[in-house]
Scaffold this motif. Sequence first.
Motif, PDB file in Angstrom:
ATOM      1  N   ALA A   1      50.150 -15.070  90.685  1.00 21.16           N
ATOM      2  CA  ALA A   1      50.637 -14.743  89.426  1.00 21.16           C
ATOM      3  C   ALA A   1      51.312 -13.611  89.771  1.00 21.16           C
ATOM      4  O   ALA A   1      52.363 -13.189  89.613  1.00 21.16           O
ATOM      5  CB  ALA A   1      49.780 -14.793  88.231  1.00 21.16           C
ATOM      6  N   ALA A   2      50.458 -12.506  90.602  1.00 20.72           N
ATOM      7  CA  ALA A   2      51.129 -11.137  90.868  1.00 20.72           C
ATOM      8  C   ALA A   2      52.273 -11.229  91.681  1.00 20.72           C
ATOM      9  O   ALA A   2      53.212 -10.409  91.650  1.00 20.72           O
ATOM     10  CB  ALA A   2      49.927 -10.451  91.464  1.00 20.72           C
ATOM     11  N   THR A   3      52.166 -12.302  92.574  1.00 18.06           N
ATOM     12  CA  THR A   3      53.055 -12.118  93.864  1.00 18.06           C
ATOM     13  C   THR A   3      54.633 -12.834  93.196  1.00 18.06           C
ATOM     14  O   THR A   3      55.506 -12.268  93.253  1.00 18.06           O
ATOM     15  CB  THR A   3      52.733 -13.317  94.837  1.00 18.06           C
ATOM     16  OG1 THR A   3      51.561 -12.828  95.377  1.00 18.06           O
ATOM     17  CG2 THR A   3      53.846 -13.392  96.129  1.00 18.06           C
ATOM     18  N   ILE A   4      54.432 -13.782  92.563  1.00 22.89           N
ATOM     19  CA  ILE A   4      55.479 -14.254  91.674  1.00 22.89           C
ATOM     20  C   ILE A   4      56.341 -13.364  90.727  1.00 22.89           C
ATOM     21  O   ILE A   4      57.473 -13.149  90.668  1.00 22.89           O
ATOM     22  CB  ILE A   4      55.407 -15.728  91.043  1.00 22.89           C
ATOM     23  CG1 ILE A   4      54.714 -16.931  92.134  1.00 22.89           C
ATOM     24  CG2 ILE A   4      56.316 -16.327  90.172  1.00 22.89           C
ATOM     25  CD1 ILE A   4      54.411 -18.014  91.543  1.00 22.89           C
ATOM     26  N   THR A   5      55.298 -12.863  89.869  1.00 19.40           N
ATOM     27  CA  THR A   5      55.875 -11.786  88.880  1.00 19.40           C
ATOM     28  C   THR A   5      56.481 -10.445  89.574  1.00 19.40           C
ATOM     29  O   THR A   5      57.669  -9.892  89.180  1.00 19.40           O
ATOM     30  CB  THR A   5      54.719 -11.461  87.943  1.00 19.40           C
ATOM     31  OG1 THR A   5      54.078 -12.408  87.252  1.00 19.40           O
ATOM     32  CG2 THR A   5      55.297 -10.430  87.078  1.00 19.40           C
ATOM     33  N   THR A   6      55.923 -10.081  90.896  1.00 18.50           N
ATOM     34  CA  THR A   6      56.290  -8.982  91.420  1.00 18.50           C
ATOM     35  C   THR A   6      57.822  -9.434  91.998  1.00 18.50           C
ATOM     36  O   THR A   6      58.724  -8.519  91.953  1.00 18.50           O
ATOM     37  CB  THR A   6      55.662  -8.737  92.653  1.00 18.50           C
ATOM     38  OG1 THR A   6      54.276  -8.173  92.001  1.00 18.50           O
ATOM     39  CG2 THR A   6      55.908  -7.394  93.454  1.00 18.50           C
TER      40      THR A   6
ATOM     41  N   LEU B   1      55.518 -13.278  80.302  1.00 19.15           N
ATOM     42  CA  LEU B   1      55.519 -14.631  80.110  1.00 19.15           C
ATOM     43  C   LEU B   1      55.487 -15.202  81.325  1.00 19.15           C
ATOM     44  O   LEU B   1      54.664 -16.324  81.789  1.00 19.15           O
ATOM     45  CB  LEU B   1      56.481 -15.058  79.191  1.00 19.15           C
ATOM     46  CG  LEU B   1      56.610 -14.744  77.870  1.00 19.15           C
ATOM     47  CD1 LEU B   1      57.602 -15.408  76.876  1.00 19.15           C
ATOM     48  CD2 LEU B   1      55.096 -14.827  77.335  1.00 19.15           C
ATOM     49  N   ILE B   2      56.446 -14.627  82.421  1.00 17.68           N
ATOM     50  CA  ILE B   2      56.151 -15.603  83.925  1.00 17.68           C
ATOM     51  C   ILE B   2      55.014 -15.074  84.333  1.00 17.68           C
ATOM     52  O   ILE B   2      54.213 -16.150  85.026  1.00 17.68           O
ATOM     53  CB  ILE B   2      57.287 -14.745  84.658  1.00 17.68           C
ATOM     54  CG1 ILE B   2      58.598 -15.146  84.352  1.00 17.68           C
ATOM     55  CG2 ILE B   2      57.197 -15.139  86.183  1.00 17.68           C
ATOM     56  CD1 ILE B   2      59.906 -14.340  84.946  1.00 17.68           C
ATOM     57  N   ALA B   3      54.310 -14.100  84.198  1.00 18.83           N
ATOM     58  CA  ALA B   3      52.833 -13.750  84.792  1.00 18.83           C
ATOM     59  C   ALA B   3      52.125 -14.820  84.252  1.00 18.83           C
ATOM     60  O   ALA B   3      51.277 -15.319  84.837  1.00 18.83           O
ATOM     61  CB  ALA B   3      52.727 -12.400  84.668  1.00 18.83           C
ATOM     62  N   LEU B   4      52.173 -14.896  82.879  1.00 19.24           N
ATOM     63  CA  LEU B   4      50.778 -15.619  82.276  1.00 19.24           C
ATOM     64  C   LEU B   4      51.110 -17.197  82.487  1.00 19.24           C
ATOM     65  O   LEU B   4      50.164 -18.005  82.324  1.00 19.24           O
ATOM     66  CB  LEU B   4      50.658 -15.307  80.871  1.00 19.24           C
ATOM     67  CG  LEU B   4      50.140 -14.053  80.397  1.00 19.24           C
ATOM     68  CD1 LEU B   4      50.301 -13.470  79.155  1.00 19.24           C
ATOM     69  CD2 LEU B   4      48.723 -13.904  80.847  1.00 19.24           C
ATOM     70  N   THR B   5      52.240 -17.586  82.339  1.00 18.46           N
ATOM     71  CA  THR B   5      52.686 -18.972  82.649  1.00 18.46           C
ATOM     72  C   THR B   5      52.103 -19.293  84.146  1.00 18.46           C
ATOM     73  O   THR B   5      51.552 -20.382  84.276  1.00 18.46           O
ATOM     74  CB  THR B   5      54.066 -19.301  82.678  1.00 18.46           C
ATOM     75  OG1 THR B   5      54.725 -18.810  81.232  1.00 18.46           O
ATOM     76  CG2 THR B   5      54.604 -20.828  82.635  1.00 18.46           C
ATOM     77  N   THR B   6      52.509 -18.611  85.062  1.00 18.78           N
ATOM     78  CA  THR B   6      51.972 -19.063  86.515  1.00 18.78           C
ATOM     79  C   THR B   6      50.542 -18.757  86.372  1.00 18.78           C
ATOM     80  O   THR B   6      49.908 -19.740  87.308  1.00 18.78           O
ATOM     81  CB  THR B   6      52.274 -17.733  87.544  1.00 18.78           C
ATOM     82  OG1 THR B   6      53.757 -17.663  87.208  1.00 18.78           O
ATOM     83  CG2 THR B   6      52.209 -18.120  88.653  1.00 18.78           C
ATOM     84  N   ARG B   7      49.968 -17.881  85.633  1.00 16.83           N
ATOM     85  CA  ARG B   7      48.446 -18.073  86.032  1.00 16.83           C
ATOM     86  C   ARG B   7      48.058 -19.298  85.056  1.00 16.83           C
ATOM     87  O   ARG B   7      47.095 -19.973  85.484  1.00 16.83           O
ATOM     88  CB  ARG B   7      47.942 -16.781  84.996  1.00 16.83           C
ATOM     89  CG  ARG B   7      46.486 -16.504  85.092  1.00 16.83           C
ATOM     90  CD  ARG B   7      45.770 -16.734  86.426  1.00 16.83           C
ATOM     91  NE  ARG B   7      44.422 -16.695  86.164  1.00 16.83           N
ATOM     92  CZ  ARG B   7      43.519 -17.778  86.237  1.00 16.83           C
ATOM     93  NH1 ARG B   7      44.352 -19.020  85.915  1.00 16.83           N
ATOM     94  NH2 ARG B   7      42.201 -17.510  86.035  1.00 16.83           N
TER      95      ARG B   7
END
Length: 484
Positions: free
Chosen positions: A123-128, A166-172
């Motif tokens: 999630a951190a990778t995609i959000t970054t 939302l991107i971070a939590l959706t990925t998670r």
Amino acid sequence: MSRAFGVLAALAVVIYQFLPDDRWWLTATQVGIGWVSVTAILAGAHRMPRRERLPWWLFAAGVFANATGIAVATIAAESYGLVDLPTPADPFFLTLFPAVAGGLAVLIRRRDRRPDRSALVDAATITTGFGLLAWVYVIAPRNLGDHMDRLAHATQVAYPIGDLLLIALTTRLLRSGGSRGAPFWWITASLAAFLLGDSAWVVLGNLGAEGEALANTPWIARLLESVFLVAFLLFGVAALHPGARQVAEPADSRPAGLGKGLLALLAGASMIAPAVLVAQTATGGVTDGWSIAFCSAVLFLLVVARMALLLREVERQAGQLRDLARSDELTGLPNRRAWNDELPRALERARRDGEPVAVAVLDLDHFKRYNDTFGHPAGDQLLKAASAAWHATLREVDVIARYGGEEFVVLLPAAGAGDGRQALERALAATPLGQTFSAGLAVWDCRETSDELIQRADTALYRAKKDGRARIEIAAGQPSNAAA
């Protein structure tokens, strides 16, 4: 009910495309659809146990605030001319992000009772990666010499930050365990619609005059507004689905590792920084070098962390496979493979230390008759109970293993024939369910191989069976000190 609501929702979105081009009519329809979606979410939550309603209440609060913000924005603009940031509608619009994020956090916490570091790194990778895009093309340009005050800047920047949350939590959520039925995917689709709508407005905003012209084109504006309406309605469809309560159920097993889709997404996120660098270089100058460098360093460290976690997981699974390969599935005792590895080492230690070592072969008496009388499940239970009872009577240094079927082997280090017989008699007395075993005991003569030692103990076992069972026989050919 979910299907009927879905059909009506689709019909409402279609009808919206043909409404008169009147702002009050359009606003009333958007707000009405939003509030109907809130009602559907609350109705679906009401059918669930009280302890399972919290995430749905948070989703309803977010949708209600966002839909209400549409009405506030229209009234503020049409009646009072309030169009400059921050408008009275912005607090309502922004409430969507913490409310929905809170609901997602509750779902993730309930679906995964144990921390999942790999999912967090993903999630951190995609959000970054997407965070760099937001900084370069949305956040940073808003601070370059325009006349807006700090509160206006903060309001404008809050939207892309909320999207990143939302991107971070959706990925998670996508990396969580638990049920992945229809409600799970309806929620995911709703979140994707919100992000798609926000991204579309960002793109239009970055196009300057052309983007403003496109945004004012009736059919384009109507289409973008419909994206948010779909996002509202999908939450309602998910809440009314019969399987909605399963979305928050804990996972029975861990989610799969790096699938093709996730790997492609991670690779794409990791390539955003070099892509931005190439794009800026091609246009004549790198204006965000420090941001790109920082993002690249963070992505590199996250990739290294993901590789380390993946290697650790591979090592853990390899260890489990080794343990399974050396353990009997039914009793949990060492199996024949583990025994064949351990016995030669025990004989070598006995040779080095000058101590005796005894080996026994045990066989449950009349086990086939027990199976035929009570059934194979009862026979399996007897094997488990007997092996546990025998193990409890042995010393910590002793080893008992399942040799095959109802036959077991026992290794007794530093034990002669006398000590070995006493150990086996204790085990015989502990045999559960009124059952007995026959055993053959052999003490190593310091010359024979492990196979020869087992053969002598096995011969003694058959003599014990022949002489009436429920007894322990000492193998012939014992060394002179075997009775010690």
